[in-house]
Design a protein around this motif. Structure first.
Motif, PDB file in Angstrom:
ATOM      1  N   GLN A   1     -16.297  22.842   2.737  1.00  0.00           N
ATOM      2  CA  GLN A   1     -15.495  23.418   3.822  1.00  0.00           C
ATOM      3  C   GLN A   1     -15.239  24.911   3.601  1.00  0.00           C
ATOM      4  O   GLN A   1     -14.749  25.588   4.505  1.00  0.00           O
ATOM      5  CB  GLN A   1     -14.149  22.684   3.929  1.00  0.00           C
ATOM      6  CG  GLN A   1     -14.224  21.167   3.838  1.00  0.00           C
ATOM      7  CD  GLN A   1     -15.018  20.523   4.958  1.00  0.00           C
ATOM      8  OE1 GLN A   1     -14.835  20.844   6.133  1.00  0.00           O
ATOM      9  NE2 GLN A   1     -15.922  19.615   4.595  1.00  0.00           N
TER      10      GLN A   1
ATOM     11  N   PRO B   1      -9.992  24.307   2.999  1.00  0.00           N
ATOM     12  CA  PRO B   1      -9.528  23.494   4.118  1.00  0.00           C
ATOM     13  C   PRO B   1      -8.124  22.938   3.953  1.00  0.00           C
ATOM     14  O   PRO B   1      -7.729  22.030   4.694  1.00  0.00           O
ATOM     15  CB  PRO B   1     -10.546  22.346   4.106  1.00  0.00           C
ATOM     16  CG  PRO B   1     -10.825  22.135   2.644  1.00  0.00           C
ATOM     17  CD  PRO B   1     -10.777  23.521   2.028  1.00  0.00           C
TER      18      PRO B   1
ATOM     19  N   THR C   1      -4.392  22.162   4.343  1.00  0.00           N
ATOM     20  CA  THR C   1      -3.315  22.347   5.304  1.00  0.00           C
ATOM     21  C   THR C   1      -1.963  22.132   4.642  1.00  0.00           C
ATOM     22  O   THR C   1      -0.924  22.260   5.271  1.00  0.00           O
ATOM     23  CB  THR C   1      -3.464  21.378   6.483  1.00  0.00           C
ATOM     24  OG1 THR C   1      -3.470  20.027   5.985  1.00  0.00           O
ATOM     25  CG2 THR C   1      -4.770  21.634   7.229  1.00  0.00           C
TER      26      THR C   1
ATOM     27  N   THR D   1      -3.367  18.171   1.048  1.00  0.00           N
ATOM     28  CA  THR D   1      -3.990  17.669   2.267  1.00  0.00           C
ATOM     29  C   THR D   1      -5.093  18.610   2.705  1.00  0.00           C
ATOM     30  O   THR D   1      -4.904  19.832   2.719  1.00  0.00           O
ATOM     31  CB  THR D   1      -2.961  17.531   3.409  1.00  0.00           C
ATOM     32  OG1 THR D   1      -1.886  16.689   2.974  1.00  0.00           O
ATOM     33  CG2 THR D   1      -3.599  16.912   4.642  1.00  0.00           C
ATOM     34  N   VAL D   2      -6.239  18.049   3.062  1.00  0.00           N
ATOM     35  CA  VAL D   2      -7.364  18.847   3.544  1.00  0.00           C
ATOM     36  C   VAL D   2      -7.784  18.346   4.917  1.00  0.00           C
ATOM     37  O   VAL D   2      -7.567  17.192   5.272  1.00  0.00           O
ATOM     38  CB  VAL D   2      -8.568  18.771   2.579  1.00  0.00           C
ATOM     39  CG1 VAL D   2      -8.264  19.485   1.276  1.00  0.00           C
ATOM     40  CG2 VAL D   2      -8.973  17.326   2.304  1.00  0.00           C
ATOM     41  N   ARG D   3      -8.369  19.231   5.689  1.00  0.00           N
ATOM     42  CA  ARG D   3      -8.961  18.850   6.969  1.00  0.00           C
ATOM     43  C   ARG D   3     -10.469  19.013   6.835  1.00  0.00           C
ATOM     44  O   ARG D   3     -10.970  20.115   6.625  1.00  0.00           O
ATOM     45  CB  ARG D   3      -8.421  19.708   8.113  1.00  0.00           C
ATOM     46  CG  ARG D   3      -8.996  19.327   9.491  1.00  0.00           C
ATOM     47  CD  ARG D   3      -8.305  20.090  10.605  1.00  0.00           C
ATOM     48  NE  ARG D   3      -6.924  19.692  10.749  1.00  0.00           N
ATOM     49  CZ  ARG D   3      -6.515  18.617  11.427  1.00  0.00           C
ATOM     50  NH1 ARG D   3      -7.409  17.844  12.033  1.00  0.00           N
ATOM     51  NH2 ARG D   3      -5.247  18.319  11.502  1.00  0.00           N
TER      52      ARG D   3
ATOM     53  N   VAL E   1     -14.495  18.610   8.036  1.00  0.00           N
ATOM     54  CA  VAL E   1     -15.498  18.502   9.096  1.00  0.00           C
ATOM     55  C   VAL E   1     -16.763  17.948   8.446  1.00  0.00           C
ATOM     56  O   VAL E   1     -16.920  17.998   7.223  1.00  0.00           O
ATOM     57  CB  VAL E   1     -15.774  19.867   9.761  1.00  0.00           C
ATOM     58  CG1 VAL E   1     -14.512  20.413  10.397  1.00  0.00           C
ATOM     59  CG2 VAL E   1     -16.331  20.866   8.751  1.00  0.00           C
TER      60      VAL E   1
ATOM     61  N   THR F   1     -14.022  12.457   7.935  1.00  0.00           N
ATOM     62  CA  THR F   1     -13.645  13.704   8.591  1.00  0.00           C
ATOM     63  C   THR F   1     -12.184  13.615   9.004  1.00  0.00           C
ATOM     64  O   THR F   1     -11.568  12.551   8.963  1.00  0.00           O
ATOM     65  CB  THR F   1     -14.510  13.973   9.837  1.00  0.00           C
ATOM     66  OG1 THR F   1     -14.347  12.888  10.767  1.00  0.00           O
ATOM     67  CG2 THR F   1     -15.980  14.089   9.463  1.00  0.00           C
ATOM     68  N   GLY F   2     -11.640  14.767   9.419  1.00  0.00           N
ATOM     69  CA  GLY F   2     -10.263  14.789   9.871  1.00  0.00           C
ATOM     70  C   GLY F   2      -9.301  15.092   8.733  1.00  0.00           C
ATOM     71  O   GLY F   2      -9.704  15.469   7.632  1.00  0.00           O
ATOM     72  N   PRO F   3      -8.002  14.935   8.971  1.00  0.00           N
ATOM     73  CA  PRO F   3      -7.005  15.214   7.925  1.00  0.00           C
ATOM     74  C   PRO F   3      -7.047  14.130   6.851  1.00  0.00           C
ATOM     75  O   PRO F   3      -7.001  12.934   7.151  1.00  0.00           O
ATOM     76  CB  PRO F   3      -5.682  15.206   8.694  1.00  0.00           C
ATOM     77  CG  PRO F   3      -5.942  14.358   9.895  1.00  0.00           C
ATOM     78  CD  PRO F   3      -7.391  14.558  10.256  1.00  0.00           C
TER      79      PRO F   3
ATOM     80  N   GLN G   1     -16.769   9.829  12.137  1.00  0.00           N
ATOM     81  CA  GLN G   1     -15.391  10.066  12.551  1.00  0.00           C
ATOM     82  C   GLN G   1     -14.483   9.217  11.673  1.00  0.00           C
ATOM     83  O   GLN G   1     -14.778   8.073  11.379  1.00  0.00           O
ATOM     84  CB  GLN G   1     -15.188   9.671  14.024  1.00  0.00           C
ATOM     85  CG  GLN G   1     -16.059  10.480  14.978  1.00  0.00           C
ATOM     86  CD  GLN G   1     -15.713  11.944  14.979  1.00  0.00           C
ATOM     87  OE1 GLN G   1     -14.578  12.309  14.756  1.00  0.00           O
ATOM     88  NE2 GLN G   1     -16.698  12.788  15.214  1.00  0.00           N
TER      89      GLN G   1
ATOM     90  N   PRO H   1      -6.307   8.381   8.649  1.00  0.00           N
ATOM     91  CA  PRO H   1      -6.193   9.222   7.454  1.00  0.00           C
ATOM     92  C   PRO H   1      -6.339   8.347   6.218  1.00  0.00           C
ATOM     93  O   PRO H   1      -5.744   7.303   6.100  1.00  0.00           O
ATOM     94  CB  PRO H   1      -4.777   9.813   7.565  1.00  0.00           C
ATOM     95  CG  PRO H   1      -4.496   9.820   9.044  1.00  0.00           C
ATOM     96  CD  PRO H   1      -5.170   8.577   9.575  1.00  0.00           C
TER      97      PRO H   1
END
Length: 361
Positions: A27, A244, A246, A250-252, A254, A268-270, A349, A353
């Motif tokens: 990321q 990444p 946040t 915690t990472v977000r 892709v 993917t996602g948070p 997807q 979480p």
């Protein structure tokens, strides 16, 4: 003349956090998370297994471009050649050659294809750093001798009791719906592999310069994720502020285009990076004793306690990783992997979480 391709090679034993680290590093600006590139020829080209983005690898637009620069018609021969050249029985000779200052893995005609692979990845992705989580020390030694590659080794270590427990979990190679399971060696074999691969990694690179070798314990990573990843990013030579995160843990994420690895590479996602201590509850007393006995030399080297229930020493303030070949400073309590929420298909997807402190690569 083109500049050398900087490869951050994740070395050590399986289930030590390589997939998590690779995915998060992917990321950052200028980083390409390639996954376990030694499997490109077999799992990618021949078996057409999913890319990290979810598409079959040969259908992935990025890998379609890279593959045009490679001898894909020779994939079967290259894969077989690598298996033969990297066998465990060749380790004594490999280490002897290394001690004598010779090339650890003898040159081979297929080396040209490997050189072309890393050059093509860098060219088509524009990455300044290619992250390869192949882990196997002999393959890293092979890469380090190739022309046009600047190798930096990130040595990931995890408590061997946790890795042995993690290996026994039933998991599809590319997710829960995959009928082909990931390898499930018995605990004694997982312990011996842990000891051998981590010892060989130290022998090959542990005495090198600080800019070429960094050792990080997975327990330290999950105890202080953001600080540890910043240090790894700095070691790799990328902007540590472009990550990444946040929050501190915690990472977000892709999608990446990783070739192979733990199915968690599809998340993917948070994603919160948290610890799962299931192995502390569920690893049998007999298995704990067996793994502890077999890995005793490595436990001392890497700072893990022998007795069950004794917490791993906490690191000094601000210290989350160690360079060099000596015993590391202590770390926070060791962790086991959680359950994957990987989705394999035309896109990856996240269902919900998930903890990133799961069984990793």
């Amino acid at each position: 003349m083109n500049p050398p391709v900087r490869v951050l090679y994740l070395a050590g034993s399986g289930r030590s956090g390589s997939t998590l680290v690779t995915t998060v590093l992917g990321q950052y600006d200028g980083v390409f998370a390639a996954g376990e590139l030694r499997y490109l020829w077999q799992r990618g080209e021949l078996e057409n297994r999913p890319c990290g983005c979810g598409r079959p690898l040969r259908d992935c637009p990025l890998w379609r471009e890279v593959r045009r620069d490679l001898p894909t018609d020779r994939a079967a021969a290259i894969a077989a050649g690598l298996r033969g050249r990297l066998r465990m029985r060749g380790l004594p000779a490999l280490l002897r050659r290394h001690r004598r200052g010779r090339r650890p893995v003898p040159a081979h005609p297929d080396d040209a294809a490997l050189t072309d692979l890393y050059a093509a990845v860098a060219r088509h992705t524009g990455a300044r750093v290619v992250v390869d989580s192949s882990k196997l020390p002999p393959y890293g030694a092979l890469l380090g001798a190739l022309p046009g590659i600047e190798l930096r080794v990130l040595h990931l270590v995890r408590d061997p009791r946790a890795t042995a427990f993690s290996w026994r979990r039933r998991r599809g190679l590319d997710g829960d719906t995959d009928p082909e399971l990931m390898s499930r060696p018995p605990v004694w074999k997982a312990a011996l592999l842990w000891l051998v691969w981590n010892t060989v990694t130290v022998r090959l690179w542990g005495g090198g310069a600080p800019e070429s070798y960094l050792r990080v314990r997975y327990e330290d990573l999950t105890a202080d994720p953001e600080a540890t990843l910043r240090r790894i990013a700095g070691f790799a030579g990328v902007d540590a502020d472009s990550g990444p995160f946040t929050g501190p843990a915690t990472v977000r994420l892709v999608p990446t285009h990783s070739v192979a690895g733990n199915p968690s590479r599809h998340r993917t996602g948070p994603v919160p990076i948290t610890a799962d201590v299931q192995w502390r509850r569920d690893l049998s007393r007999w298995s704990y004793a067996l793994v502890t006995g077999l890995t005793a030399p490595g436990l001392r080297r890497f700072g893990y306690p022998w007795r069950r229930g004794v917490p791993t020493p906490a690191p000094p303030a601000g210290l989350t990783s160690v360079t060099g070949s000596g015993p590391p400073a202590g770390s926070a309590p060791s962790v086991e992997a959680g359950q994957s929420t990987a989705v394999v298909g035309q896109s990856a997807q996240v269902r919900q979480p998930a903890s990133a402190g799961q069984e990793e690569g």
